[in-house]
Each structure stands twice: as structure tokens, then as C-alpha cells.
Design a protein around this motif. Structure first.
Motif, PDB file in Angstrom:
ATOM      1  N   ARG A   1       9.591   3.314   0.208  1.00  0.00           N
ATOM      2  CA  ARG A   1       8.682   2.519   1.039  1.00  0.00           C
ATOM      3  C   ARG A   1       9.272   2.309   2.430  1.00  0.00           C
ATOM      4  O   ARG A   1       8.548   2.316   3.431  1.00  0.00           O
ATOM      5  CB  ARG A   1       8.388   1.175   0.380  1.00  0.00           C
ATOM      6  CG  ARG A   1       7.545   1.279  -0.884  1.00  0.00           C
ATOM      7  CD  ARG A   1       6.859  -0.042  -1.210  1.00  0.00           C
ATOM      8  NE  ARG A   1       7.799  -1.140  -1.312  1.00  0.00           N
ATOM      9  CZ  ARG A   1       8.463  -1.473  -2.415  1.00  0.00           C
ATOM     10  NH1 ARG A   1       8.276  -0.773  -3.531  1.00  0.00           N
ATOM     11  NH2 ARG A   1       9.305  -2.490  -2.435  1.00  0.00           N
TER      12      ARG A   1
ATOM     13  N   TRP B   1      -1.202   2.026  12.366  1.00  0.00           N
ATOM     14  CA  TRP B   1      -1.347   0.882  11.468  1.00  0.00           C
ATOM     15  C   TRP B   1      -2.794   0.381  11.484  1.00  0.00           C
ATOM     16  O   TRP B   1      -3.385   0.107  10.437  1.00  0.00           O
ATOM     17  CB  TRP B   1      -0.396  -0.222  11.904  1.00  0.00           C
ATOM     18  CG  TRP B   1      -0.310  -1.413  11.009  1.00  0.00           C
ATOM     19  CD1 TRP B   1       0.537  -1.602   9.959  1.00  0.00           C
ATOM     20  CD2 TRP B   1      -1.091  -2.626  11.109  1.00  0.00           C
ATOM     21  NE1 TRP B   1       0.337  -2.847   9.392  1.00  0.00           N
ATOM     22  CE2 TRP B   1      -0.654  -3.490  10.074  1.00  0.00           C
ATOM     23  CE3 TRP B   1      -2.100  -3.046  11.956  1.00  0.00           C
ATOM     24  CZ2 TRP B   1      -1.194  -4.753   9.899  1.00  0.00           C
ATOM     25  CZ3 TRP B   1      -2.659  -4.312  11.775  1.00  0.00           C
ATOM     26  CH2 TRP B   1      -2.192  -5.147  10.743  1.00  0.00           C
TER      27      TRP B   1
ATOM     28  N   GLU C   1       8.701   5.551   4.303  1.00  0.00           N
ATOM     29  CA  GLU C   1       7.297   5.699   4.683  1.00  0.00           C
ATOM     30  C   GLU C   1       6.926   4.713   5.785  1.00  0.00           C
ATOM     31  O   GLU C   1       6.093   5.012   6.645  1.00  0.00           O
ATOM     32  CB  GLU C   1       6.391   5.493   3.462  1.00  0.00           C
ATOM     33  CG  GLU C   1       6.510   6.596   2.420  1.00  0.00           C
ATOM     34  CD  GLU C   1       5.473   6.470   1.317  1.00  0.00           C
ATOM     35  OE1 GLU C   1       4.772   5.429   1.265  1.00  0.00           O
ATOM     36  OE2 GLU C   1       5.339   7.412   0.511  1.00  0.00           O
ATOM     37  N   GLY C   2       7.555   3.551   5.763  1.00  0.00           N
ATOM     38  CA  GLY C   2       7.273   2.537   6.772  1.00  0.00           C
ATOM     39  C   GLY C   2       7.704   2.926   8.164  1.00  0.00           C
ATOM     40  O   GLY C   2       7.249   2.315   9.144  1.00  0.00           O
TER      41      GLY C   2
ATOM     42  N   ARG D   1      -2.341   5.116   3.259  1.00  0.00           N
ATOM     43  CA  ARG D   1      -1.048   5.609   3.726  1.00  0.00           C
ATOM     44  C   ARG D   1      -1.131   7.005   4.337  1.00  0.00           C
ATOM     45  O   ARG D   1      -0.388   7.327   5.258  1.00  0.00           O
ATOM     46  CB  ARG D   1      -0.020   5.597   2.581  1.00  0.00           C
ATOM     47  CG  ARG D   1      -0.471   6.253   1.315  1.00  0.00           C
ATOM     48  CD  ARG D   1       0.418   5.858   0.130  1.00  0.00           C
ATOM     49  NE  ARG D   1       1.723   6.499   0.195  1.00  0.00           N
ATOM     50  CZ  ARG D   1       1.972   7.700  -0.337  1.00  0.00           C
ATOM     51  NH1 ARG D   1       0.996   8.378  -0.923  1.00  0.00           N
ATOM     52  NH2 ARG D   1       3.176   8.208  -0.279  1.00  0.00           N
TER      53      ARG D   1
ATOM     54  N   SER E   1       0.814  -1.218   0.000  1.00  0.00           N
ATOM     55  CA  SER E   1       0.000   0.000   0.000  1.00  0.00           C
ATOM     56  C   SER E   1       0.847   1.267   0.000  1.00  0.00           C
ATOM     57  O   SER E   1       0.306   2.366  -0.114  1.00  0.00           O
ATOM     58  CB  SER E   1      -0.922   0.018   1.239  1.00  0.00           C
ATOM     59  OG  SER E   1      -1.823  -1.077   1.208  1.00  0.00           O
ATOM     60  N   LEU E   2       2.168   1.124   0.129  1.00  0.00           N
ATOM     61  CA  LEU E   2       3.055   2.275   0.118  1.00  0.00           C
ATOM     62  C   LEU E   2       3.478   2.602  -1.312  1.00  0.00           C
ATOM     63  O   LEU E   2       3.297   1.795  -2.220  1.00  0.00           O
ATOM     64  CB  LEU E   2       4.282   2.002   1.000  1.00  0.00           C
ATOM     65  CG  LEU E   2       3.973   1.714   2.466  1.00  0.00           C
ATOM     66  CD1 LEU E   2       5.257   1.443   3.246  1.00  0.00           C
ATOM     67  CD2 LEU E   2       3.189   2.860   3.105  1.00  0.00           C
ATOM     68  N   LYS E   3       4.073   3.752  -1.506  1.00  0.00           N
ATOM     69  CA  LYS E   3       4.414   4.230  -2.837  1.00  0.00           C
ATOM     70  C   LYS E   3       5.916   4.179  -3.087  1.00  0.00           C
ATOM     71  O   LYS E   3       6.726   4.235  -2.163  1.00  0.00           O
ATOM     72  CB  LYS E   3       3.933   5.672  -3.009  1.00  0.00           C
ATOM     73  CG  LYS E   3       2.426   5.852  -2.927  1.00  0.00           C
ATOM     74  CD  LYS E   3       1.721   5.251  -4.123  1.00  0.00           C
ATOM     75  CE  LYS E   3       0.229   5.570  -4.088  1.00  0.00           C
ATOM     76  NZ  LYS E   3      -0.483   4.990  -5.258  1.00  0.00           N
TER      77      LYS E   3
END
Length: 232
Positions: A105, A117, A108-109, A129, A97-99
Motif C-alpha cells: 500500500r 487522487w 502504491e500510495g 486505484r 482502497s489500495l491492495k
């Protein structure tokens, strides 16, 4: 600003608003962490940096508990890593689901914490996200500021256990669990994970139970995604 950017900003703000109760609870727990860290002999700067970098309550409390009992820094670090093992499963579920590429990623994680979450979970195996970013940002601010207050003013504050602050953390996770019981499958996964976590929590080293429960949740999430794709 494009329509997409406006929508993304709106979603992030909505995520931040939804996270207010969790951010408030995290603020109180963070004060308790700051007090506990100082009582365990951790330098003030180290406790604050730990909250800024680790940003994971359960792991931080586990590390402080080991230090308070006379354990080594290495043992405390290993305990924190083990307690954070659940983020491997959470990250695997979130990743699609991340870009962007792997580096983006991975960056972003870094916003993944339990409440963010859970709130970003759409219920079909996918995540929003921007909800993740908004909710995590607010919680990061309150967690770090709470730690600073606990570290600096801890000696002037009442004993956290006397105020019942130690009950906030379990209540925090219970609220997350209840929010995820949207379907029969989710309920079954939650119950199974809870049983495994409790049993292994009593029999295995610290962190093993949480990691095993996270893997069970990952399998359940993958199953939910496969089911959603099959009926699409």
C-alpha cells in the motif's frame, strides 16, 4: 490475460486519457519550475532529481522560493515537507482502497498527486486505484520531462511570468476543485477548506493552510463514506 487484468488495464488507460489536460498543464508548469530552479542557483541535476523524487509542484516551488531568497537548504526541505502535509490526509482517505499489506500500500500510495487522487475518487469515500495509477503515470512523465526542458533550455525560453505561466498553477487547482463539487456536502467541505486555506495562508507559515484544509477534506470524506455505508 484474465478478464480482471483486462478491466484493470482499460481503467488505467482511461485514467491516463482523462489526465491529459492536467498532464499538459503540469508540463508547462514544470518548465517554469526548471527555469526558476536554475535561476535560484540550484544545480541542473538537483532540480531534475527533485522532480523525479518529490513530484509535487507546490512543494518544489516553495523550496525554490526559499533558496532564491537566500534561505538554507534545511529551510527549503522543511517548507517542502510542510507543503506536502496534505498528502497525509489524502493517503489516509485512499489507504482502504489500495491492495495488499502495508509495504504494498505504501508503494502504491507513491502514485498520489492532487489530480490523480481527485480523478480516482468515486464520490462515496472510495477510490479506483487503477484510475489513480494511469492518471498519475502520465502526469509524472510530463512533469519530469517539463522540468528537464526548463533546466536545459531555460536560458533560451521567455520569462515564465511574462507568458502568464504563473497563472496555470492556480487554474490547475481550481479545475480540480470544480470537478469535486458533486454534492451539497462536497461543496460545503470545499468552501470550508478554501476559507481555512486562505485565512491561514495569510496568517500562518507557508503550508499550514493547505494542511488544515486537507484535514477538513478528510473529515468530510469520512462523513461521505459513513453516509454511503449507512444507506447501502
Amino acid at each position: 490475460m484474465s478478464v480482471t487484468s483486462l478491466r484493470s488495464s482499460s481503467t488505467a488507460r482511461a485514467g491516463a486519457r482523462a489526465a491529459v489536460p492536467f498532464a499538459a498543464a503540469g508540463f508547462v508548469v514544470a518548465i517554469s519550475f526548471g527555469i526558476s530552479a536554475r535561476a535560484a542557483g540550484m544545480p541542473a541535476a538537483a532540480a531534475i532529481v527533485m522532480s523525479a523524487i518529490v513530484y509535487a509542484g507546490a512543494a518544489q516551488f516553495a523550496a525554490v522560493a526559499i533558496l532564491a531568497q537566500g534561505g538554507s537548504v534545511i529551510a527549503a526541505v522543511l517548507a517542502a515537507v510542510l507543503m506536502n502535509g496534505r498528502y497525509l490526509a489524502m493517503g489516509l482517505a485512499l489507504g482502504p482502497s489500495l491492495k495488499g499489506g502495508r509495504v504494498r500500500r505504501a508503494m502504491e500510495g507513491q502514485s498520489v498527486v492532487d489530480a490523480a487522487w481527485a480523478m480516482a475518487n468515486r464520490g462515496d469515500g472510495r477510490f479506483d486505484r487503477h484510475t489513480l495509477f494511469g492518471s498519475s503515470a502520465l502526469q509524472y512523465v510530463t512533469w519530469l520531462s517539463g522540468t528537464i526542458i526548463g533546466v536545459i533550455a531555460g536560458s533560451a525560453l521567455p520569462d515564465p511570468e511574462a507568458l502568464g505561466i504563473d497563472a496555470v498553477f492556480p487554474a490547475f487547482f481550481l479545475a480540480l476543485l470544480v470537478g469535486e463539487l458533486r454534492t451539497a456536502q462536497a461543496s460545503a467541505v470545499a468552501v470550508g477548506g478554501a476559507i481555512v486555506a486562505v485565512v491561514l495562508g495569510l496568517l500562518a507559515p507557508a503550508g499550514i493552510g493547505i494542511l488544515a484544509a486537507s484535514l477538513i477534506a478528510l473529515v468530510g470524506l469520512r462523513g461521505a463514506r459513513a453516509g454511503a455505508e449507512a444507506t447501502a
